[in-house]
Design a protein around this motif. Structure first.
Motif, PDB file in Angstrom:
ATOM      1  N   ARG A  74       0.817  -1.208   0.000  1.00  0.00           N
ATOM      2  CA  ARG A  74       0.000   0.000   0.000  1.00  0.00           C
ATOM      3  C   ARG A  74       0.855   1.264   0.000  1.00  0.00           C
ATOM      4  O   ARG A  74       0.399   2.331  -0.342  1.00  0.00           O
ATOM      5  CB  ARG A  74      -0.928  -0.006   1.200  1.00  0.00           C
ATOM      6  N   SER A  75       2.107   1.145   0.411  1.00  0.00           N
ATOM      7  CA  SER A  75       2.959   2.328   0.487  1.00  0.00           C
ATOM      8  C   SER A  75       3.524   2.675  -0.889  1.00  0.00           C
ATOM      9  O   SER A  75       3.824   1.809  -1.696  1.00  0.00           O
ATOM     10  CB  SER A  75       4.103   2.100   1.476  1.00  0.00           C
ATOM     11  N   GLU A  76       3.653   3.964  -1.136  1.00  0.00           N
ATOM     12  CA  GLU A  76       4.194   4.453  -2.393  1.00  0.00           C
ATOM     13  C   GLU A  76       5.707   4.596  -2.278  1.00  0.00           C
ATOM     14  O   GLU A  76       6.231   4.873  -1.209  1.00  0.00           O
ATOM     15  CB  GLU A  76       3.563   5.805  -2.728  1.00  0.00           C
ATOM     16  N   LEU A  77       6.414   4.396  -3.396  1.00  0.00           N
ATOM     17  CA  LEU A  77       7.865   4.480  -3.430  1.00  0.00           C
ATOM     18  C   LEU A  77       8.295   5.461  -4.507  1.00  0.00           C
ATOM     19  O   LEU A  77       7.816   5.378  -5.640  1.00  0.00           O
ATOM     20  CB  LEU A  77       8.469   3.107  -3.760  1.00  0.00           C
ATOM     21  N   ILE A  78       9.194   6.366  -4.170  1.00  0.00           N
ATOM     22  CA  ILE A  78       9.784   7.229  -5.187  1.00  0.00           C
ATOM     23  C   ILE A  78      10.834   6.385  -5.897  1.00  0.00           C
ATOM     24  O   ILE A  78      11.804   5.952  -5.282  1.00  0.00           O
ATOM     25  CB  ILE A  78      10.427   8.480  -4.562  1.00  0.00           C
TER      26      ILE A  78
END
Length: 157
Positions: free
Chosen positions: A95-99
């Motif tokens: 669910r977490s976004e990654l750059i």
């Protein structure tokens, strides 16, 4: 003469043109895009989410370019001097976004009283089916609109 064989490949790519940005005070803003070129079915642009979705796992090259306009007052003491162009990955199983790729640029590096400068990022990645990507920019008020060269593209390689 060279004993070569022709290989047929279903190349998928999307090229999107800059449309606009949502203005959020103190936050990175998602960029709006409009469809320019779609080939193949391995990638899809999701207009509501402003994101590209991967439909088939594989290797892809992602490229983004935006143009910013600056003036002499852009480098004052009370202005954040760093602009950030980011491609953000939303993995299907997390669910977490990654750059995944970022270009950090100082507005103080632009020498003229009024000028425009292109900022771009690009890299190749191994991507999984249903991963999603979107572009965020830290200073949407600096974006210069109307340029055909501003784009978000992804190509199967």
């Amino acid at each position: 003469m060279f004993d070569c064989e022709i290989e047929e490949r279903n190349i998928s790519n999307i090229r999107l043109k800059f449309k606009g940005a949502s203005l959020k005070s103190g936050q990175n803003s998602n960029i709006f895009w409009k469809s320019d070129l779609r080939v193949g079915s391995d990638v899809q642009y999701l207009d509501e989410e402003r994101a590209i979705s991967i439909k088939k796992s594989g290797h892809y090259f992602i490229n983004v370019q935006l143009t910013i306009r600056m003036n002499v007052g852009s480098c004052s003491e009370n202005v954040d001097k760093l602009v950030k162009l980011q491609v953000i990955r939303v993995p299907v199983k997390q669910r977490s976004e990654l750059i995944i790729v970022e270009n950090v640029h100082s507005v103080c590096q632009i020498p003229d009283e009024q000028s425009e400068q292109s900022i771009n990022v690009g890299a190749a990645f191994q991507l999984k089916e249903n991963d999603k990507f979107y572009v965020a920019f830290s200073h949407p008020n600096l974006l210069s609109t109307g340029h055909e060269r501003d784009h978000f593209s992804i190509h199967a390689i």
